[in-house]
Design a protein around this motif. Structure first.
Motif, short mmCIF file in Angstrom:
data_model
loop_
_atom_site.label_atom_id
_atom_site.label_comp_id
_atom_site.label_asym_id
_atom_site.label_seq_id
_atom_site.Cartn_x
_atom_site.Cartn_y
_atom_site.Cartn_z
N ASP A 157 0.74 -1.13 -0.15
CA ASP A 157 0.08 0.08 0.08
C ASP A 157 0.89 1.33 0.10
O ASP A 157 1.93 1.20 0.42
CB ASP A 157 -0.86 -0.04 1.28
CG ASP A 157 -2.14 0.65 1.13
OD1 ASP A 157 -2.26 1.39 0.13
OD2 ASP A 157 -3.05 0.63 1.97
N ASP A 158 0.19 2.23 -0.63
CA ASP A 158 0.97 3.57 -0.55
C ASP A 158 2.27 3.70 -1.07
O ASP A 158 3.43 4.30 -0.44
CB ASP A 158 0.96 4.16 0.93
CG ASP A 158 -0.20 4.23 1.58
OD1 ASP A 158 -1.16 4.16 0.90
OD2 ASP A 158 -0.30 4.21 3.16
N GLU B 5 -4.08 4.50 -6.82
CA GLU B 5 -5.27 5.06 -5.98
C GLU B 5 -5.37 6.44 -6.06
O GLU B 5 -4.37 6.94 -6.48
CB GLU B 5 -5.10 4.40 -4.53
CG GLU B 5 -3.87 4.97 -4.05
CD GLU B 5 -3.59 4.33 -2.47
OE1 GLU B 5 -4.44 3.57 -2.09
OE2 GLU B 5 -2.62 4.84 -1.81
CA CA Z 1 -3.29 3.46 0.02
#
Ligand code: CA
Ligand code: C2E
Ligand code: CA
Ligand code: CA
Length: 277
Positions: free
Chosen positions: A177-178, A234
């Motif tokens: 993530d990220d 995202e």
């Molecule tokens: Ca994220």
């Protein structure tokens, strides 16, 4: 199709004023809210750019309160981590998310579900792998339909890499993530046994106007594909970004350009309205 405000459901109309709880008030109410199952997953679609379909959802925690309105996770996830409640909350979110995904499949529209994992859930000790396999067994969700979203910091912890490997061996997907915000070392990416990389919103924000962001996004996509990973963008908010990402070969997009996180029935509605593949 759905405005970001739609995620507040019946609890909030635009322009309404809600009393804002203080941190201490929130912390006091948190244990009961978790115990009573009042913190629930909302579901943000993951849209496959090439197949032009929603293929899964990310579960995002929401705490709808009759007095306070919809409380965002940024307010209560850190509080839960501090109060030692993140194991209970994390398990409740996972179980509710898996149950929802089993329900979609039963309704004739299977989709994958991605669930966020706090680094604290892994580092606090306890049997995380056992907890996850227990939830899968209880709910009957096939492991291949579950993805766990983990930040890079977790992947860099040598003691935690065994946990990741065990989850992968069970057939569960792992998403970084990220990506691009933390320790982001390309050398580490090579060692991860992750199936998916999620390019952080901060890179997407500047697309397609800023050349440097485009170059970085392009590089991450090619690197991810080179390592056999699925690449997700995202925080995709507009059609220019969708087009740039499609051109760059990104696999999946997530963001307000498609839909915000939706309550279960609305999420299923979007899925069902696509018809069968
Ligand atoms: Ca994220
Ligand atoms: P995240 O995992 O990076 O989730 C993406 C966040 O961006 C979500 O915020 C989502 O609603 C928001 N978002 C999605 N598309 C767009 C867009 O197009 N534009 C903008 N401006 N924002 C967009 P949210 O739901 O407030 O969650 C914030 C963070 O809280 C998440 O960041 C995640 O780190 C954490 N979180 C949420 N649910 C859980 C959970 O169940 N467990 C854990 N451990 N953390 C969670
Ligand atoms: Ca996430
Ligand atoms: Ca983020």
């Amino acid at each position: 199709a759905c405005s970001p405000a739609a995620q507040f459901g019946p609890f909030r109309a635009d322009g309404d004023d809600w009393p804002v709880p203080g941190d201490d008030q929130l912390a006091r109410a948190l244990p009961r809210a978790i115990e009573d199952g009042r913190i629930v997953p909302f579901f943000q679609p993951k849209f496959d750019i090439f197949r032009k379909r929603i293929t899964g959802f990310e579960a995002l925690a929401r705490w709808p309160d009759p007095d306070w309105g919809m409380i965002a996770p940024i307010r209560f996830i850190p509080a839960a981590e501090e109060a030692g409640l993140i194991l209970a909350l994390g398990e409740a979110m996972l179980a509710a998310s898996c149950r929802a995904a089993v329900g979609w499949a039963a309704g004739g529209h299977a989709a994958s579900i991605a669930v966020n994992v706090s680094p604290h859930q892994l580092s606090l000790g306890g049997d995380f792998v056992g907890m996850v396999s227990g939830v899968l067994a209880e709910t009957g969700l096939p492991p291949a339909r579950l993805e766990l979203e983990i930040t890079e910091s977790v992947m860099m912890e040598p003691t935690l890499r065994g946990v990741i490997d065990a989850l992968t061996a069970m057939g569960i997907g792992i998403a970084i993530d990220d990506f691009g915000t933390g320790y982001s070392s390309l050398a580490y990416l090579k060692r991860f046994s992750a199936s998916t990389v999620k390019i952080d919103k901060s890179f997407i924000d500047d697309m397609p106007a800023a050349l440097d962001s485009c170059i970085l996004v392009d590089a991450i996509i090619r690197l991810g594909h080179g390592l056999g990973m699925t690449v997700v963008a995202e925080g995709v908010e507009n059609v220019e970004q969708v087009e740039a990402l499609e051109l760059a070969g990104c696999d999946i997009i997530q963001g307000y350009a498609i839909a915000p996180a939706l309550a279960g029935p609305q999420a299923f509605g979007l899925l069902a309205n696509q018809g069968s593949a």
